[in-house]
Design a protein around this motif. Structure first.
Motif, short mmCIF file in Angstrom:
data_model
loop_
_atom_site.label_atom_id
_atom_site.label_comp_id
_atom_site.label_asym_id
_atom_site.label_seq_id
_atom_site.Cartn_x
_atom_site.Cartn_y
_atom_site.Cartn_z
N GLN A 142 -0.10 -4.17 4.43
CA GLN A 142 0.44 -2.82 4.17
C GLN A 142 0.04 -2.32 2.77
O GLN A 142 0.59 -1.33 2.31
CB GLN A 142 1.97 -2.84 4.27
CG GLN A 142 2.45 -2.94 5.69
CD GLN A 142 3.97 -2.83 5.81
OE1 GLN A 142 4.53 -3.43 6.69
NE2 GLN A 142 4.61 -2.08 4.92
N GLU A 143 -0.88 -3.01 2.15
CA GLU A 143 -1.36 -2.67 0.81
C GLU A 143 -0.20 -2.50 -0.18
O GLU A 143 -0.22 -1.59 -1.03
CB GLU A 143 -2.21 -1.40 0.86
CG GLU A 143 -3.49 -1.62 1.64
CD GLU A 143 -4.25 -0.32 1.89
OE1 GLU A 143 -3.66 0.75 1.68
OE2 GLU A 143 -5.41 -0.42 2.29
N ASN A 144 0.81 -3.33 -0.01
CA ASN A 144 1.96 -3.32 -0.91
C ASN A 144 2.65 -1.96 -0.97
O ASN A 144 3.07 -1.51 -2.03
CB ASN A 144 1.52 -3.79 -2.31
CG ASN A 144 2.69 -4.39 -3.08
OD1 ASN A 144 3.70 -4.77 -2.49
ND2 ASN A 144 2.54 -4.48 -4.39
N ARG A 145 2.73 -1.30 0.19
CA ARG A 145 3.40 0.01 0.28
C ARG A 145 4.45 -0.01 1.37
O ARG A 145 4.36 -0.76 2.33
CB ARG A 145 2.37 1.10 0.62
CG ARG A 145 1.48 1.47 -0.54
CD ARG A 145 0.37 2.39 -0.06
NE ARG A 145 -0.59 2.63 -1.13
CZ ARG A 145 -0.41 3.53 -2.09
NH1 ARG A 145 0.68 4.27 -2.12
NH2 ARG A 145 -1.32 3.68 -3.04
N CYS A 146 5.43 0.92 1.19
CA CYS A 146 6.46 1.09 2.22
C CYS A 146 5.80 1.61 3.50
O CYS A 146 4.94 2.49 3.45
CB CYS A 146 7.51 2.07 1.73
SG CYS A 146 8.63 2.64 3.01
N GLY A 147 6.19 1.11 4.64
CA GLY A 147 5.63 1.50 5.93
C GLY A 147 5.92 2.94 6.30
O GLY A 147 5.26 3.50 7.17
N THR A 152 4.95 2.63 -3.54
CA THR A 152 4.69 1.26 -3.98
C THR A 152 5.94 0.66 -4.63
O THR A 152 5.96 -0.51 -5.00
CB THR A 152 3.54 1.20 -4.99
OG1 THR A 152 3.84 2.13 -6.04
CG2 THR A 152 2.21 1.56 -4.36
N GLU A 153 6.97 1.50 -4.76
CA GLU A 153 8.24 1.02 -5.32
C GLU A 153 9.18 0.63 -4.18
O GLU A 153 9.15 1.24 -3.12
CB GLU A 153 8.91 2.13 -6.15
CG GLU A 153 8.14 2.53 -7.39
CD GLU A 153 8.07 1.43 -8.41
OE1 GLU A 153 9.06 0.69 -8.52
OE2 GLU A 153 7.03 1.29 -9.07
N LEU A 161 12.21 -7.89 -3.18
CA LEU A 161 11.55 -8.03 -1.89
C LEU A 161 11.58 -6.70 -1.14
O LEU A 161 12.51 -5.92 -1.31
CB LEU A 161 12.29 -9.05 -1.01
CG LEU A 161 12.13 -10.54 -1.25
CD1 LEU A 161 12.92 -11.29 -0.21
CD2 LEU A 161 10.69 -10.95 -1.21
N TRP A 162 10.57 -6.49 -0.30
CA TRP A 162 10.62 -5.37 0.63
C TRP A 162 11.63 -5.69 1.73
O TRP A 162 11.88 -6.85 2.01
CB TRP A 162 9.24 -5.16 1.29
CG TRP A 162 8.17 -4.70 0.34
CD1 TRP A 162 7.23 -5.49 -0.24
CD2 TRP A 162 7.94 -3.38 -0.11
NE1 TRP A 162 6.42 -4.73 -1.03
CE2 TRP A 162 6.83 -3.43 -0.98
CE3 TRP A 162 8.55 -2.15 0.12
CZ2 TRP A 162 6.32 -2.31 -1.61
CZ3 TRP A 162 8.05 -1.03 -0.51
CH2 TRP A 162 6.95 -1.10 -1.37
N CYS A 178 10.66 0.24 2.08
CA CYS A 178 11.44 0.30 0.85
C CYS A 178 12.91 0.39 1.25
O CYS A 178 13.24 0.68 2.39
CB CYS A 178 11.01 1.49 -0.01
SG CYS A 178 11.64 3.06 0.55
N HIS A 179 13.80 0.13 0.31
CA HIS A 179 15.21 0.04 0.66
C HIS A 179 15.79 1.37 1.12
O HIS A 179 16.65 1.40 1.99
CB HIS A 179 15.99 -0.55 -0.53
CG HIS A 179 15.72 -2.01 -0.70
ND1 HIS A 179 16.65 -2.98 -0.49
CD2 HIS A 179 14.57 -2.67 -1.04
CE1 HIS A 179 16.11 -4.17 -0.67
NE2 HIS A 179 14.85 -4.01 -1.03
#
Ligand SMILES: [Zn+2]
Length: 210
Positions: A142-147, A152-153, A161-162, A178-179
């Protein structure tokens, strides 16, 4: 007791002993006074054997356990399991509990980051049956991104953790979020219809400036 008192006490004891004659042995079994040397030797050997002595040595506190350990060959697997549990329980209550707790305390104090990482690992494994490597692979994919929002946060720096988004019914893992996004779709009960209704609702109000 002063020295003089002690002297008088000793004298009284000697006088008493002279009046009573020699002190008799408490039990005829242990009365060895009338035996020959050989009889004495045999009797002492017998008594020591009965008390678990080996080669004239007193049995130690763990002797019984060790003996039980060697007999394990005759046990069934279930009996062995129970026996192991009993030994562990005995160790635990024999000061092992405090030892374990203290070792844990020391370890956590020494390596708090390791402890946190291990907690994380345990949580991932327990909740989603994921290893850390699985998680990292997903993160890379996911390239360190939220789906959802592609941020990226993870919503707040306090989250390390995601969120692992998963289907509540089947347990299938969908992806990392992300949360905020995770909470968002969670509040909509992961229900596509309801989310679409929300979009329609928002669309029914013209945007600012239109
Ligand atoms: Zn997001």
């Amino acid at each position: 007791m002063t020295t003089e008192e002690r002297r008088l006490h000793r004298l009284a004891r000697i006088r008493r002993r002279k009046e009573l004659g020699p002190i008799p042995n408490r039990h005829p079994m242990t009365d060895l006074s009338n035996m020959t040397k050989e009889e004495k030797r045999l009797r002492i050997n017998k008594m020591q054997r009965e008390r678990g002595y080996k080669r004239g040595r007193k049995p130690g506190p763990l002797e019984g356990q060790r003996a039980a350990k060697t007999n394990r060959s005759n046990m069934t697997d279930e009996e062995k399991r129970i026996h192991r549990n009993i030994l562990a329980m005995r160790r635990y209550h024999n000061g092992g509990q405090e030892k374990q707790l203290e070792a844990g305390r020391q370890w956590r104090k020494k390596a708090p980051e390791k402890k946190k990482a291990l907690d994380r690992k345990g949580r991932l494994k327990q909740k989603y049956n994921l290893t850390i490597d699985d998680y990292k692979a997903m993160q890379t994919a996911q390239e360190n991104r939220c789906g959802i929002c592609q941020s990226t946060e993870k919503s707040s720096p306090r989250f390390k953790l995601w969120c692992v988004d998963h289907d509540e019914e089947t347990g299938r893992i969908r992806g990392l979020l992300c949360h905020n996004c995770n909470a968002g779709i969670g509040l909509f009960k992961h229900n596509i219809e309801r989310l679409e209704q929300a979009i329609q609702y928002l669309r029914s109000f013209p945007l600012k400036g239109e």
